[in-house]
Design a protein around this motif. Structure first.
Motif, mmCIF file in Angstrom:
data_model
loop_
_atom_site.group_PDB
_atom_site.id
_atom_site.type_symbol
_atom_site.label_atom_id
_atom_site.label_comp_id
_atom_site.label_asym_id
_atom_site.label_seq_id
_atom_site.Cartn_x
_atom_site.Cartn_y
_atom_site.Cartn_z
ATOM 1 N N GLY A 180 -22.040 -1.086 3.798
ATOM 2 C CA GLY A 180 -22.179 -2.504 4.081
ATOM 3 C C GLY A 180 -21.482 -3.399 3.075
ATOM 4 N N VAL A 181 -20.521 -2.828 2.337
ATOM 5 C CA VAL A 181 -19.838 -3.597 1.305
ATOM 6 C C VAL A 181 -18.490 -2.952 0.991
ATOM 7 C CG1 VAL A 181 -20.895 -2.303 -0.587
ATOM 8 C CG2 VAL A 181 -20.081 -4.627 -0.993
ATOM 9 N N ILE A 182 -17.540 -3.784 0.593
ATOM 10 C CA ILE A 182 -16.232 -3.307 0.132
ATOM 11 C C ILE A 182 -15.897 -4.045 -1.147
ATOM 12 C CG2 ILE A 182 -13.762 -3.143 0.624
ATOM 13 C CD1 ILE A 182 -14.465 -3.148 3.581
ATOM 14 N N VAL A 183 -15.433 -3.316 -2.152
ATOM 15 C CA VAL A 183 -14.978 -3.929 -3.396
ATOM 16 C C VAL A 183 -13.477 -4.154 -3.282
ATOM 17 C CG1 VAL A 183 -14.869 -3.742 -5.899
ATOM 18 C CG2 VAL A 183 -16.774 -2.694 -4.669
ATOM 19 N N ILE A 184 -13.037 -5.360 -3.586
ATOM 20 C CA ILE A 184 -11.624 -5.694 -3.535
ATOM 21 C C ILE A 184 -11.060 -5.625 -4.949
ATOM 22 C CG2 ILE A 184 -9.924 -7.327 -2.673
ATOM 23 C CD1 ILE A 184 -12.057 -6.323 -0.618
ATOM 24 N N ALA A 192 -10.599 -3.575 6.507
ATOM 25 C CA ALA A 192 -11.882 -3.717 5.828
ATOM 26 C C ALA A 192 -13.026 -3.235 6.712
ATOM 27 C CB ALA A 192 -12.103 -5.175 5.421
ATOM 28 N N LEU A 193 -12.965 -3.582 8.001
ATOM 29 C CA LEU A 193 -14.023 -3.161 8.918
ATOM 30 C C LEU A 193 -14.043 -1.647 9.080
ATOM 31 C CD1 LEU A 193 -13.816 -5.895 11.711
ATOM 32 C CD2 LEU A 193 -15.394 -5.750 9.801
ATOM 33 N N LEU A 194 -12.867 -1.035 9.170
ATOM 34 C CA LEU A 194 -12.791 0.415 9.296
ATOM 35 C C LEU A 194 -13.361 1.103 8.056
ATOM 36 C CD1 LEU A 194 -9.228 0.877 10.876
ATOM 37 C CD2 LEU A 194 -11.451 1.070 12.017
ATOM 38 N N THR A 195 -13.012 0.567 6.880
ATOM 39 C CA THR A 195 -13.502 1.153 5.620
ATOM 40 C C THR A 195 -15.004 0.969 5.486
ATOM 41 O OG1 THR A 195 -11.389 0.695 4.540
ATOM 42 C CG2 THR A 195 -13.280 1.104 3.103
ATOM 43 N N MET A 196 -15.480 -0.218 5.831
ATOM 44 C CA MET A 196 -16.909 -0.503 5.732
ATOM 45 C C MET A 196 -17.706 0.406 6.653
ATOM 46 S SD MET A 196 -18.884 -4.168 6.259
ATOM 47 C CE MET A 196 -17.864 -4.987 5.046
#
Length: 330
Positions: free
Chosen positions: A238-242, A228-232
């Protein structure tokens, strides 16, 4: 640059303030003319099956053009016809389903008076706006709206000043009353104002500017916090949709969630923690056909910088506040 002689200075400020005071007093007098005649005029225009035609000579003509423009942009189809041109063929633009609003301070404009018999013959409803209820135009009208003021701001009492302003304000009163009666909306307004920042603000939808496909930072619920941190970081939103493999939204994880997690957790194994266990369920979402201005209102009310674009819980896109600001609509 030429200046007045300092030996005999003129107080321009004083004169300007006197003019404003006279105009203000004139406008205060208009209250009494928002009466049954005003209501009747609104009802006639509201039920008009054709267009509203505005006529006026001289200064009244200039005011009439502005009133016609205000009507047209607020849901009442209208346009201006010059009375002199109407006397020479343009009267053919007027149909029996139309309404004519004739403007004259004196109510004795010859160019308009010569048109009235033809308008009557064609069964065109006539509304007149004058300062004289006993004028010939007022007598001929189905409805007369009085715009009388105590005095003109001109020291000679000749130049239309207070009376022109009063007529303009009365026209605005008609237009706004009709706008509200028709339930005219912001979206309706945008359809007649497509140009410039105003048009962009009101017409652009989020599906015109949203990020789609690989530009969206999203992960499967089984992904780790490290992923998640790598993708963000790579997507810089500043956001990731799960969401699952069918892109059905499960939740959202933001940089704010990360800060709160670090504040309370001393020993965090970023490779073992599943993002689904620390995400915020659901997330704020809107439909693709939402107007940008509405999206901005939602983001401001929720104090968020990104918003999910979804259709029946399926991820369609993502909009960051910077995407909206780049439209130059705000």
């Amino acid at each position: 640059m030429t200046h007045l002689s300092t030996e005999h200075p003129y107080d321009f400020q004083k004169t300007g303030k006197v003019v404003l005071q006279i105009v203000r007093e004139g406008l205060q007098q208009l209250d009494q003319y928002i009466n049954e005649d005003f209501v009747r005029a609104c009802e006639i225009i509201f039920h008009c099956r054709g267009k509203v035609i505005i006529m006026g000579m001289g200064k009244s003509g200039h005011i009439g053009k502005k009133i016609a423009s205000t009507f047209a942009s607020t849901g009442t189809p209208a346009f201006f016809i010059h009375p002199a041109e109407a006397n020479h063929g343009d009267l053919g633009m007027v149909c029996s389903d139309d309404i004519v609003i004739a403007i004259s301070n004196s109510g004795e404009s010859l160019e308009i008076l010569t048109l009235i018999p033809i308008l009557k013959r064609r069964h065109v409803i006539l509304i007149c706006m004058t300062s004289r209820p006993n004028s010939r135009m007022a007598d001929a009208a189905e409805v007369h709206i009085c715009t009388k003021v105590p005095q003109e701001a001109c020291s000679l009492g000749l130049v239309p000043t207070s009376s022109s302003t009063a007529t303009l304000v009365m026209g605005d009163a008609l237009a706004v009353a009709l706008l509200r009666a028709k339930g005219f909306t912001q979206k309706d307004f945008s359809l007649s104002h497509p140009g410039g920042a105003l048009g962009r603000k009101l017409l652009i939808r989020v599906d015109n500017i949203m990020r789609v496909g690989h530009a969206i930072p999203y992960l499967h619920p089984d992904a780790s916090l490290h992923q998640a941190l790598l993708t963000m970081t790579s997507k810089k939103m500043g956001v990731i949709v799960i969401c699952n493999t069918n892109k059905l939204i499960q939740g959202i994880f933001t940089d704010g969630d990360l800060r709160r997690l670090l504040d309370v957790g001393a020993n965090i194994n970023m490779h073992r923690i599943r993002i689904s266990s620390i995400m915020t369920p659901v997330g704020v979402r809107i439909k693709p056909d939402t107007l940008v201005i509405e999206a901005m209102n939602v983001m401001q009310s929720k104090n968020i910088t990104c918003i999910i674009i979804a259709e029946k819980n399926k991820l369609i896109g993502l909009v960051h506040i910077y995407d909206i600001l780049r439209t130059n609509a705000f």
